[in-house]
Each structure stands twice: as structure tokens, then as C-alpha cells.
Design a protein around this motif. Structure first.
Motif, PDB file in Angstrom:
ATOM      1  N   PHE A 134       0.989  -1.196   0.021  1.00 57.51           N
ATOM      2  CA  PHE A 134      -0.040   0.015   0.065  1.00 57.51           C
ATOM      3  C   PHE A 134       0.776   1.272   0.037  1.00 57.51           C
ATOM      4  O   PHE A 134       2.051   1.264   0.631  1.00 57.51           O
ATOM      5  CB  PHE A 134      -1.051  -0.031   1.148  1.00 57.51           C
ATOM      6  N   GLU A 135       0.129   2.247  -0.569  1.00 54.70           N
ATOM      7  CA  GLU A 135       0.982   3.551  -0.524  1.00 54.70           C
ATOM      8  C   GLU A 135       0.394   4.279   0.633  1.00 54.70           C
ATOM      9  O   GLU A 135      -0.761   4.390   1.076  1.00 54.70           O
ATOM     10  CB  GLU A 135       0.448   4.249  -1.842  1.00 54.70           C
ATOM     11  N   ILE A 136       1.211   4.924   1.436  1.00 50.99           N
ATOM     12  CA  ILE A 136       1.037   5.763   2.665  1.00 50.99           C
ATOM     13  C   ILE A 136       0.631   7.071   2.256  1.00 50.99           C
ATOM     14  O   ILE A 136       1.248   7.877   1.485  1.00 50.99           O
ATOM     15  CB  ILE A 136       1.959   5.561   3.704  1.00 50.99           C
ATOM     16  N   GLY A 148       5.307   7.584  10.120  1.00 53.99           N
ATOM     17  CA  GLY A 148       5.416   6.242  10.873  1.00 53.99           C
ATOM     18  C   GLY A 148       4.953   5.965  12.240  1.00 53.99           C
ATOM     19  O   GLY A 148       4.451   4.831  12.638  1.00 53.99           O
ATOM     20  N   ALA A 149       4.794   6.947  12.939  1.00 60.36           N
ATOM     21  CA  ALA A 149       4.395   6.737  14.425  1.00 60.36           C
ATOM     22  C   ALA A 149       2.892   6.702  14.382  1.00 60.36           C
ATOM     23  O   ALA A 149       2.303   5.806  15.204  1.00 60.36           O
ATOM     24  CB  ALA A 149       4.676   7.950  15.208  1.00 60.36           C
ATOM     25  N   ASP A 150       1.960   7.351  13.323  1.00 62.35           N
ATOM     26  CA  ASP A 150       0.873   6.930  13.208  1.00 62.35           C
ATOM     27  C   ASP A 150       0.852   5.504  12.765  1.00 62.35           C
ATOM     28  O   ASP A 150      -0.364   4.773  13.460  1.00 62.35           O
ATOM     29  CB  ASP A 150       0.148   7.870  12.016  1.00 62.35           C
ATOM     30  N   ASP A 168      -8.663  11.321   8.690  1.00 56.68           N
ATOM     31  CA  ASP A 168      -9.378  10.608   7.426  1.00 56.68           C
ATOM     32  C   ASP A 168      -8.328   9.923   6.697  1.00 56.68           C
ATOM     33  O   ASP A 168      -8.619   8.980   6.185  1.00 56.68           O
ATOM     34  CB  ASP A 168      -9.704  12.184   6.358  1.00 56.68           C
ATOM     35  N   GLY A 169      -7.082  10.384   6.344  1.00 54.96           N
ATOM     36  CA  GLY A 169      -6.274   9.601   5.702  1.00 54.96           C
ATOM     37  C   GLY A 169      -6.008   8.250   6.599  1.00 54.96           C
ATOM     38  O   GLY A 169      -5.823   7.097   5.815  1.00 54.96           O
ATOM     39  N   ILE A 170      -5.872   8.243   7.810  1.00 60.30           N
ATOM     40  CA  ILE A 170      -5.913   6.790   8.578  1.00 60.30           C
ATOM     41  C   ILE A 170      -7.249   5.863   8.239  1.00 60.30           C
ATOM     42  O   ILE A 170      -6.883   4.590   8.200  1.00 60.30           O
ATOM     43  CB  ILE A 170      -5.680   7.035  10.098  1.00 60.30           C
ATOM     44  N   LEU A 171      -8.178   6.565   8.316  1.00 60.54           N
ATOM     45  CA  LEU A 171      -9.586   5.700   8.065  1.00 60.54           C
ATOM     46  C   LEU A 171      -9.405   5.239   6.880  1.00 60.54           C
ATOM     47  O   LEU A 171      -9.846   3.929   6.666  1.00 60.54           O
ATOM     48  CB  LEU A 171     -10.759   6.530   8.201  1.00 60.54           C
ATOM     49  N   THR A 172      -8.900   5.991   5.817  1.00 58.97           N
ATOM     50  CA  THR A 172      -9.138   5.370   4.510  1.00 58.97           C
ATOM     51  C   THR A 172      -8.115   4.253   4.305  1.00 58.97           C
ATOM     52  O   THR A 172      -8.342   3.382   3.763  1.00 58.97           O
ATOM     53  CB  THR A 172      -8.624   6.526   3.487  1.00 58.97           C
ATOM     54  N   LEU A 173      -6.890   4.217   4.953  1.00 59.39           N
ATOM     55  CA  LEU A 173      -5.981   3.415   4.776  1.00 59.39           C
ATOM     56  C   LEU A 173      -6.347   1.840   5.445  1.00 59.39           C
ATOM     57  O   LEU A 173      -6.092   0.866   4.820  1.00 59.39           O
ATOM     58  CB  LEU A 173      -4.517   3.821   5.494  1.00 59.39           C
ATOM     59  N   LEU A 227      -8.013  -3.639   5.656  1.00 62.95           N
ATOM     60  CA  LEU A 227      -8.480  -4.833   6.077  1.00 62.95           C
ATOM     61  C   LEU A 227      -9.753  -5.209   5.088  1.00 62.95           C
ATOM     62  O   LEU A 227     -10.132  -6.161   5.266  1.00 62.95           O
ATOM     63  CB  LEU A 227      -9.474  -4.218   7.487  1.00 62.95           C
ATOM     64  N   GLY A 228      -9.992  -4.217   4.260  1.00 59.43           N
ATOM     65  CA  GLY A 228     -10.960  -4.807   3.404  1.00 59.43           C
ATOM     66  C   GLY A 228     -10.618  -6.005   2.378  1.00 59.43           C
ATOM     67  O   GLY A 228     -11.500  -7.059   1.731  1.00 59.43           O
TER      68      GLY A 228
END
Length: 350
Positions: free
Chosen positions: A162-164, A170-172, A212-217, A222-223
Motif C-alpha cells: 500500500f501507498e501511505i 510512521g508513528a501513526d 481521514d487518511g488513517i481511516l481510508t488506509l 482490512l478490506g
């Protein structure tokens, strides 16, 4: 309602046409045992043509089946043939290897079936609804790419690069892994899916200023656990079904056979048994001249799997019906052995 003679004529025409690919005339039917004059046979063929069960390809007296004729044959006249024991032995030998993941068995199954038939084989493993998420981790590849690794109790390992998003540090990522393992590991995938779209967004917003970026990732990673993975063997075999098909149709069909969602739609739920769909019944005009033989198999405690064969409408239904039936039992036995070995070795907890 067809007479017994008309049924015999239709059955023989379909059996001969699927073996030779040539139109069948009255002389051939007399040789096959229809004990009436050629004129009477031609009249019967004309009656079957009027009913939409046969059709002419040119001005000769020979006939070929229509899609409706195949449908009638499958519903009323099909008599499964005996399975060649050499084919059974080949299937069993192909399943004798050591398999470390269920996906390996699914992949092997379509390769075997497509090789036996020269058609396109499809396989869908047992249902995901009973699986549990047993592990989740992220391995960095470089500054902006990671490998997300999901482990489920019955599907083993899934991984994807995956692209971050630039907004995610990184801490996130480390924090996300801790949260997901704490809140979701050990839960059935159905529960994971529900929490992913209800509780987790609220929970993650408490820990991240820009979630938002975390939720999308998280949703993307997990999808993968909820995808129904359809395996395809002999994807290029369909080229031989219709040698005259145009390039644009070929490209569309090839693209569809690489699309998991499209393939999942092609494989409709089937009760314990075998179903044959012909032409328009497949729900896609690209397959209007094809047939699909689809069979299900039940694995106690692990759900239902599917094996299917996609080929031309003039496939040899009696032989392939029996072959698919035998194949699903061999595949079910192999999958059941796989799950049994995991139970015996404690594989669920690895």
C-alpha cells in the motif's frame, strides 16, 4: 410436450453435435437407431425447429441445437456418463502435494480442471463468514510504501503493498497497528467488518488529529480480508471457444475474467448440487454463447465452496457434468484434510 421420438432425436443431435461440431442430418440419426424413414425424421426435425429447439446453419438438411434446445436437453434428457478413472487418478495425484495455504489448493484446483477439459475453470473457497482475524501487522518497504499482512484462522496469510498518504507518519502507523490488534484481533470477520464501519472511525478520531487518511488506509487494508477470492485456471482457453470472435470482445472477456467482482457475480449461490446455466442465463452478453457448470461442496464447520467450468454451449454436458461432480468431491476431501491438519498441528494459532 415432446414425443419420445422427438426427445430421442433432440438428444442424439446434441450428443453428436457436441462431439463433432458438425450439423446432424436424418441419415446419421437413422444410423444412431431412429427406426423410421428419413422423410419422417426430417419432419420431426422441422417440428423441433419450429419449437425453437433446433436451427439450421445453411440450406442442408442437417440441424444444430439452439440455446433453448440445450436448455431442454439439460433439464430433461441429460444422462451423466461414467467418469474416466484415469481422470480421477490424475485429480488425486495433483492433490497429493503439500499445501501450506487454502489458496494454494484453490489455485491447484482450477489448474487441474482447466487442464482436464481445455475450458476455463473457476474456484471460490469456503465462506468467509466464520473466519476470525488472528493477526495484523505492517512492514515498511520504503518511506511511502508498506506491506500490510493479515492473518485469519482459516485463510492463513493475506498481504498487499500500500501507498501511505503523506498525512500519515510512521508513528501513526505503529499506533494504528496497536489499536487494530487490541480492538479487532480474535473477532469474527463479520464483527470486524461491522466495527470497521461503526466503532473504529469514532475510536480513531480520538487518537488522531487528522483521521481521514488513517481511516481510508485502514479500510483499504482490512478490506482484503472480506474479499471473496475467485481463482481462474485456463483463462486463455476461451479463445478457442469462438475462433471468429472479434478483438474487442476478446479484450472485454479477458478483462472480466481478471476482475474478482465480476467473477463473483458470475458465480451465483448454488444449493448442494450442480447447476448448469446457458447463454443469457449467465447475465452477461459477453457470455451469450457459453455455458457454466457450477457445483458447490460443503466443508463441515467451514462453509461452502464453489467449483465451476466455463465453456462453449456445445460442450459435452453428460461427460462434464459427471467430471465436475467427481471433481467437487475430490476437492472437498482435500480441503477437509487441510483443515483437519491445521486442527491437529494447532495451525490456527500460528
Amino acid at each position: 410436450m415432446l414425443t419420445s421420438r422427438q426427445q430421442s432425436i433432440l438428444r442424439l443431435i446434441i450428443q453428436n453435435f457436441t462431439q463433432t461440431g458438425s450439423p446432424v442430418g436424418s441419415k446419421k440419426l437413422m444410423e444412431e437407431g431412429i427406426d423410421v424413414s428419413s422423410a419422417t425424421i426430417r419432419n420431426e426435425m422441422k417440428a423441433l425447429e419450429d419449437l425453437g429447439l433446433l436451427q439450421k446453419t445453411h440450406s442442408s438438411s442437417g440441424r444444430i441445437p439452439s440455446l433453448l434446445g440445450y436448455r431442454y436437453y439439460v433439464d430433461h434428457l441429460l444422462q451423466p456418463s461414467r467418469v474416466n478413472q484415469r481422470e480421477i487418478q490424475k485429480i488425486r495425484r495433483s492433490f497429493q502435494g503439500e499445501f501450506h495455504e487454502l489458496n494454494e489448493i484453490m489455485k491447484q484446483s482450477v489448474d487441474i480442471l482447466s487442464d482436464l477439459t481445455s475450458y476455463t475453470a473457476l474456484s471460490l473457497g469456503p465462506d468467509v463468514k466464520n473466519r476470525r482475524l488472528t493477526g495484523f501487522r505492517i512492514v515498511p518497504l520504503n518511506r511511502r510504501q508498506v506491506v500490510a499482512i493479515l492473518v485469519t484462522d482459516k485463510e492463513n496469510v493475506e498481504s498487499q503493498v500500500f501507498e501511505i498518504p503523506a498525512s500519515v507518519s510512521g508513528a501513526d502507523l505503529e499506533k494504528v497497528v496497536r489499536i487494530l490488534n487490541d480492538k479487532l484481533v480474535g473477532e469474527p470477520l463479520t464483527t470486524v467488518y461491522q466495527k470497521l464501519h461503526t466503532e473504529m472511525p469514532i475510536f480513531l478520531r480520538k487518537y488522531f488529529q487528522t483521521p481521514d487518511g488513517i481511516l481510508t488506509l485502514v479500510d483499504t487494508m482490512l478490506g482484503r480480508a472480506f474479499e471473496e477470492k475467485v481463482f481462474v485456471g485456463g483463462r486463455m482457453n476461451f479463445v478457442d471457444f469462438e475462433p471468429a470472435q472479434d478483438v474487442s470482445q476478446f479484450k472485454l472477456m479477458y478483462t472480466l475474467l481478471k476482475d474478482p467482482e465480476g467473477l463473483t457475480q458470475l458465480l451465483i449461490p448454488v444449493d448442494q448440487g450442480i447447476q448448469i446455466r446457458i447463454g443469457d442465463e449467465l447475465g452477461n452478453e459477453l457470455f451469450s454463447n457459453m455455458s457454466l457448470i457450477q457445483a458447490s461442496y460443503q466443508i463441515d464447520g467451514h462453509g461452502t465452496g464453489t467449483i465451476a467450468l466455463l465453456g462453449p454451449t456445445n460442450m459435452q454436458y453428460s461427460r462434464l457434468f459427471s467430471l465436475v461432480d467427481a471433481f467437487r468431491h475430490e476437492l472437498a476431501a482435500k480441503v477437509a484434510d487441510y483443515y483437519k491438519s491445521l486442527d491437529e498441528t494447532g495451525g490456527w494459532n500460528q
